[in-house]
Design a protein around this motif. Structure first.
Motif, PDB file in Angstrom:
ATOM      1  N   GLN B 175     -13.526  10.130   8.005  1.00 50.56           N
ATOM      2  CA  GLN B 175     -13.731  11.181   7.000  1.00 50.56           C
ATOM      3  C   GLN B 175     -14.415  10.651   5.762  1.00 50.56           C
ATOM      4  N   GLU B 176     -13.987   9.455   5.342  1.00 51.70           N
ATOM      5  CA  GLU B 176     -14.487   8.924   4.084  1.00 51.70           C
ATOM      6  C   GLU B 176     -14.734   7.437   4.247  1.00 51.70           C
ATOM      7  N   GLU B 177     -15.747   6.915   3.536  1.00 51.83           N
ATOM      8  CA  GLU B 177     -15.996   5.483   3.615  1.00 51.83           C
ATOM      9  C   GLU B 177     -15.236   4.762   2.499  1.00 51.83           C
ATOM     10  N   GLY B 178     -14.663   3.609   2.829  1.00 50.74           N
ATOM     11  CA  GLY B 178     -13.957   2.842   1.831  1.00 50.74           C
ATOM     12  C   GLY B 178     -12.817   2.055   2.472  1.00 50.74           C
ATOM     13  N   VAL B 179     -12.061   1.328   1.617  1.00 49.50           N
ATOM     14  CA  VAL B 179     -10.940   0.545   2.110  1.00 49.50           C
ATOM     15  C   VAL B 179      -9.688   0.962   1.338  1.00 49.50           C
ATOM     16  N   TRP B 180      -8.621   1.207   2.083  1.00 51.28           N
ATOM     17  CA  TRP B 180      -7.370   1.637   1.485  1.00 51.28           C
ATOM     18  C   TRP B 180      -6.243   0.661   1.836  1.00 51.28           C
ATOM     19  N   LEU B 181      -5.376   0.395   0.860  1.00 51.09           N
ATOM     20  CA  LEU B 181      -4.192  -0.432   1.100  1.00 51.09           C
ATOM     21  C   LEU B 181      -2.984   0.495   1.148  1.00 51.09           C
ATOM     22  N   ILE B 182      -2.301   0.498   2.281  1.00 45.81           N
ATOM     23  CA  ILE B 182      -1.108   1.332   2.451  1.00 45.81           C
ATOM     24  C   ILE B 182       0.102   0.415   2.388  1.00 45.81           C
ATOM     25  N   LYS B 183       0.907   0.591   1.328  1.00 44.96           N
ATOM     26  CA  LYS B 183       2.054  -0.298   1.121  1.00 44.96           C
ATOM     27  C   LYS B 183       3.111  -0.048   2.184  1.00 44.96           C
ATOM     28  N   GLY B 184       3.663  -1.129   2.744  1.00 44.06           N
ATOM     29  CA  GLY B 184       4.652  -0.993   3.801  1.00 44.06           C
ATOM     30  C   GLY B 184       6.061  -0.873   3.258  1.00 44.06           C
TER      31      GLY B 184
END
Lengths: 309, 184
Positions: B175-184
């Motif tokens: 959907q979108e370009e980029g990098v995401w950090l998802i906290k665990g």
């Protein structure tokens, strides 16, 4: 493709879904590529042990499984009827339990009794691959046939596949019928009425006893070997009569469409079910079947042997 | 499984513009370190590594006006955890332009983590032949290496905890370009 493999055994094509069949064929695509590498070996099943347990004679299927296992880095033990303790009166179950006690991970079974693979699969933790159980099923042969057709024709839907010969005693025919009809192909069975009874129409196929009527409309012709060892006199008209009525002679092959594929699971009886010129001709994909069999068996071993049990 | 709210897409750590700059910098570094561009092969690890390899190849072609050879390395049949996973990864064919002799293969992946995928890729490449050298490019290095593997080209170092997830989006695929950090 969203299918995931969750079976430890491959017993037949009857119980597989279309998604599972396609997953095997697509996995085989990846393993076919391994055969083109300089080093034709991957570590996918390193440390696993495969037992080729062949109670009925077989060279090509056993060798194909053996080479497939080597290419996946598994260790292989071959046991044939004459070298096993079955000749000393040990039951199939006891022999198999002994193999499990040796921590065999995958058991490839060829046996004359229908249901023998299922019998062991239900009793062992080991993965069981059916390499032919009597006249019941021979799933890897049918899968390599499907793979070869798909490779040449792209898609199996609406293709007309004609299977000729000894259908009654053929596990190859049964597995092919299940696989082909699931993938949307139209199947016609041809042979003498004793070997191709009308009952087969309940499986969703057409039965014909006149080969010349069927050949012009075929996209694929799959010839089965006349199984001398299973044949009883009362079923069979005699070799020369069979060739005259149902053999794919070079004259008869002229009835075929130019792009019709000619297949045979081997070993071929030249001059009986197929003429040499036809078996070696441009429409024949008989040797492709052998090459593809290796990729398909690698895929099956990888899928069944690779899941956590 | 379903209790997690859908809006938890994580923190944006690299937007589309920053990602494009990072890929362009990697392309420049590859050009700088490899004077003979005709000998390099950018080999992506499916699926996002593959997309990034194509992006880097077109950036190099733009900078140097020279086409770059592309390859695909599927590592699933070279993994060391077969038999321990309830679900097997789908295996796909690898494709590398042959022969590999006297060429430089640059492995491209989206996120570098334990290094086990890269080890499997090194194995896979060596079954095709013996390249002159192998280099490694990754968009994100999130640390926690379990093997002695070090990248040659890196887009961004991102400190993470082992429970975190890093998601890379690529335009045209996500959907979108980029990098995401998802906290665990």
């Amino acid at each position: 493709m969203n299918a995931r493999w969750a079976r430890k055994d491959l017993l037949g094509l009857r119980e597989l879904s279309v998604q599972e069949i396609n997953l095997i064929l697509e996995t085989a695509d990846a393993f076919k590529e391994v055969g083109t590498r300089e080093i034709k070996k991957v570590p996918a099943l390193r440390g696993k042990t495969l037992v080729n347990f062949f109670i009925e004679p077989s060279t090509r299927t056993r060798t194909s499984f053996e080479l497939a296992a080597y290419r996946l880095s598994a260790d292989v033990i071959n046991i044939s009827a004459t070298t096993s303790s079955l000749t000393k009166g040990e039951t199939l179950k006891d022999t198999a339990r002994n193999l499990q006690a040796l921590h065999a991970d995958i058991l490839v079974l060829r046996h004359s009794s229908p249901g023998s693979a299922l019998f062991l699969a239900q009793r062992l933790k080991t993965s069981v691959i059916n390499a032919g159980d009597g006249a019941h099923e021979h799933p890897t042969q049918a899968l390599l046939d499907l793979y070869t057709i798909r490779e040449r024709k792209g898609d199996l839907a609406n293709l007309h596949v004609v299977i000729i010969g000894d259908i009654l005693f053929s596990r190859v025919a049964r597995s092919n019928i299940f696989g082909l009809t699931k993938l949307g192909a139209r199947v016609t069975l041809v042979g003498p009425s004793t070997l191709v009874p009308r009952d087969f129409e309940t499986l969703g196929v057409t039965v014909s006893h006149r080969i010349d009527d069927v050949l012009p409309d075929a996209d694929v012709v799959n010839l089965l070997r006349i199984q001398h060892e299973r044949q009883r006199k009362e079923y069979f008209p005699g070799i020369s009569e069979y060739t005259r009525l149902f053999g794919l002679t070079k004259e008869r092959a002229r009835l075929l469409k130019k792009d019709c594929l000619i297949m045979h699971p081997g070993p071929i009886n030249r001059g009986i079910e197929i003429d040499s010129e036809v078996a070696d001709g441009p429409q024949s994909v008989i040797l492709d079947q052998v090459t593809n069999g290796l990729a398909v068996r690698m895929a099956v071993l990888y899928l069944c042997g690779g899941i956590a049990t | 499984m379903n209790e997690k709210p859908e809006q938890d897409i994580g923190v944006l750590v690299m937007d589309a513009a920053a990602m494009q700059r990072a890929l362009r910098r990697i392309a420049h570094e590859i050009v700088e370190r490899n004077p003979d561009l005709g000998s390099i092969i950018l080999a992506g690890i499916p699926t996002r590594g593959n997309d990034l390899a194509q992006r880097i190849a077109s950036l190099i072609a733009e900078i140097e006006k020279e086409p770059i050879a592309l390859g695909v390395i599927d590592v699933s049949m070279h993994r060391d955890d077969v038999g321990t996973r309830a679900e097997l990864p789908v295996v796909r064919a690898s494709r590398l332009p042959l022969p590999l002799e006297n060429r430089t293969v640059i492995i491209v992946d989206d996120v570098l983590y334990t290094g086990r995928t890269v080890r499997a890729a090194l194995d896979a490449i060596s079954s095709f032949g013996r390249p002159a050298r192998i280099q490694l490019a990754a968009l994100i290095d999130r640390g926690h290496r379990e093997l002695p593997i070090r990248p040659d080209y890196i887009g961004k170092n991102l400190p993470t905890s082992p429970n975190d997830k890093v998601k890379v989006g690529v335009s045209g695929k996500d959907q979108e370009e980029g990098v995401w950090l998802i906290k665990g």
